[in-house]
Design an enzyme around this catalytic site. Structure first.
Site, mmCIF file in Angstrom:
data_model
loop_
_atom_site.group_PDB
_atom_site.id
_atom_site.type_symbol
_atom_site.label_atom_id
_atom_site.label_comp_id
_atom_site.label_asym_id
_atom_site.label_seq_id
_atom_site.Cartn_x
_atom_site.Cartn_y
_atom_site.Cartn_z
ATOM 1 N N PRO A 268 24.549 -53.055 -3.903
ATOM 2 C CA PRO A 268 23.223 -52.990 -3.293
ATOM 3 C C PRO A 268 22.998 -51.647 -2.606
ATOM 4 O O PRO A 268 23.839 -51.178 -1.845
ATOM 5 C CB PRO A 268 23.262 -54.137 -2.275
ATOM 6 C CG PRO A 268 24.278 -55.093 -2.819
ATOM 7 C CD PRO A 268 25.311 -54.234 -3.470
ATOM 8 N N GLU A 269 21.876 -51.005 -2.913
ATOM 9 C CA GLU A 269 21.547 -49.722 -2.314
ATOM 10 C C GLU A 269 20.389 -49.908 -1.338
ATOM 11 O O GLU A 269 19.993 -51.034 -1.036
ATOM 12 C CB GLU A 269 21.224 -48.706 -3.410
ATOM 13 C CG GLU A 269 22.423 -48.430 -4.317
ATOM 14 C CD GLU A 269 22.179 -47.304 -5.304
ATOM 15 O OE1 GLU A 269 21.177 -46.581 -5.183
ATOM 16 O OE2 GLU A 269 23.002 -47.147 -6.214
#
Length: 271
Positions: free
Chosen positions: A2-3
């Site tokens: 997840p960014e």
């Protein structure tokens, strides 16, 4: 992993129900994450009211009047609301019980984190030396130009450096460089002021579009309601090595930078 857009999507998803809520209990089933969950966390948070929920880089900050719970989703973590009494699955490691609903932390790889910071959250060692937020007024082309003057390393690696600007992970670095027409292997200090301005603008726009799309569905990423993100459907270069460029028809190239894959169009992003 997840960014920033995925973390921002999570932040926006949990904030309406979590901010202002009083925690009934915290249940820790598996404390062995990237760093051990503090064993005193349930006692610290039971009966306490959440003041606000925010994000710094890829960290979620759940603020109380006596400190801040710092949450990182790691490579495979997610936070989702489930009805009370929902049977936990194998990798459901933490429950934050709000009474009428439960915020559940799920993390198959256990690379995430839940840490407690007493006092100002930004004083925590993980946050203290970070650069500006990319979507804030503190980051623009001038800031990027000045940060790159003494950096001869590849521009993609520089914009992924949290001391320069936070939260620009691999996916969105690839996409931003494509839209800016800049090859990922260009020496950072070779970029002109105009190129830095163009790149900073594209970083902001790419991240904003990804947030609007709910992030990207990387493996099992889901938002707080269990819905996937859809930004991956509009990738220009990321994950498209060997396919044709949507803009010019050239074959998308690929190289390794910092042990990660960089995808680019040799025509639209000439070296």
């Amino acid at each position: 992993m997840p960014e920033l857009p995925e973390v921002e999507t999570t932040c926006r998803g949990i904030s309406p129900q979590l901010a202002g809520a009083t925690l009934r209990a915290v249940v820790i089933r598996e404390p062995r994450l990237r760093w051990p969950i503090p064993p005193e966390l349930p006692a610290l948070l039971a009966g306490r009211t959440v003041r606000s929920v925010s994000r710094r880089a890829k960290y979620l900050l759940i603020d109380f009047d006596h400190g801040t719970l710092i949450v990182h989703l790691g490579m495979s973590g997610s936070l989702r609301f489930v009805p009370p009494g929902t049977t936990p699955e194998k990798h459901d490691h933490v429950d934050i019980d709000l009474g009428q609903t439960v915020l559940r932390y799920h993390d198959p790889r256990r690379f995430g984190a839940m840490l407690w910071q007493q006092g100002p959250a930004m004083a925590h060692p993980l946050l203290a030396s970070m650069g500006p937020e990319p979507l804030s007024d503190a980051f623009d082309g001038t800031v990027l130009y000045e940060a790159t003057r003494r950096k001869g390393s590849a521009i993609k690696l520089v914009i992924m450096d949290n001391h320069v600007v936070v939260g620009v992970g691999n996916i969105y670095a690839n996409e931003s460089l494509f839209y800016a027409g800049i090859h990922p292997a260009r020496a950072a200090n070779s970029l002109s002021r105009e190129e830095c301005q163009r790149l900073a603008t594209q970083i902001k726009q790419v991240l904003a579009r990804a947030i609007d799309a709910g992030g990207s569905s990387l493996r099992d990423f889901m938002d707080a309601k269990g819905k996937p993100g859809y930004f991956q459907q509009s990738y220009k270069v990321y994950g498209r090595a060997g396919l044709t460029c949507h803009d010019c028809g050239s074959l998308i190239g690929e190289l390794r930078q910092g042990q990660r894959s960089s995808c680019f169009c040799p025509h639209c992003q000439p070296l």
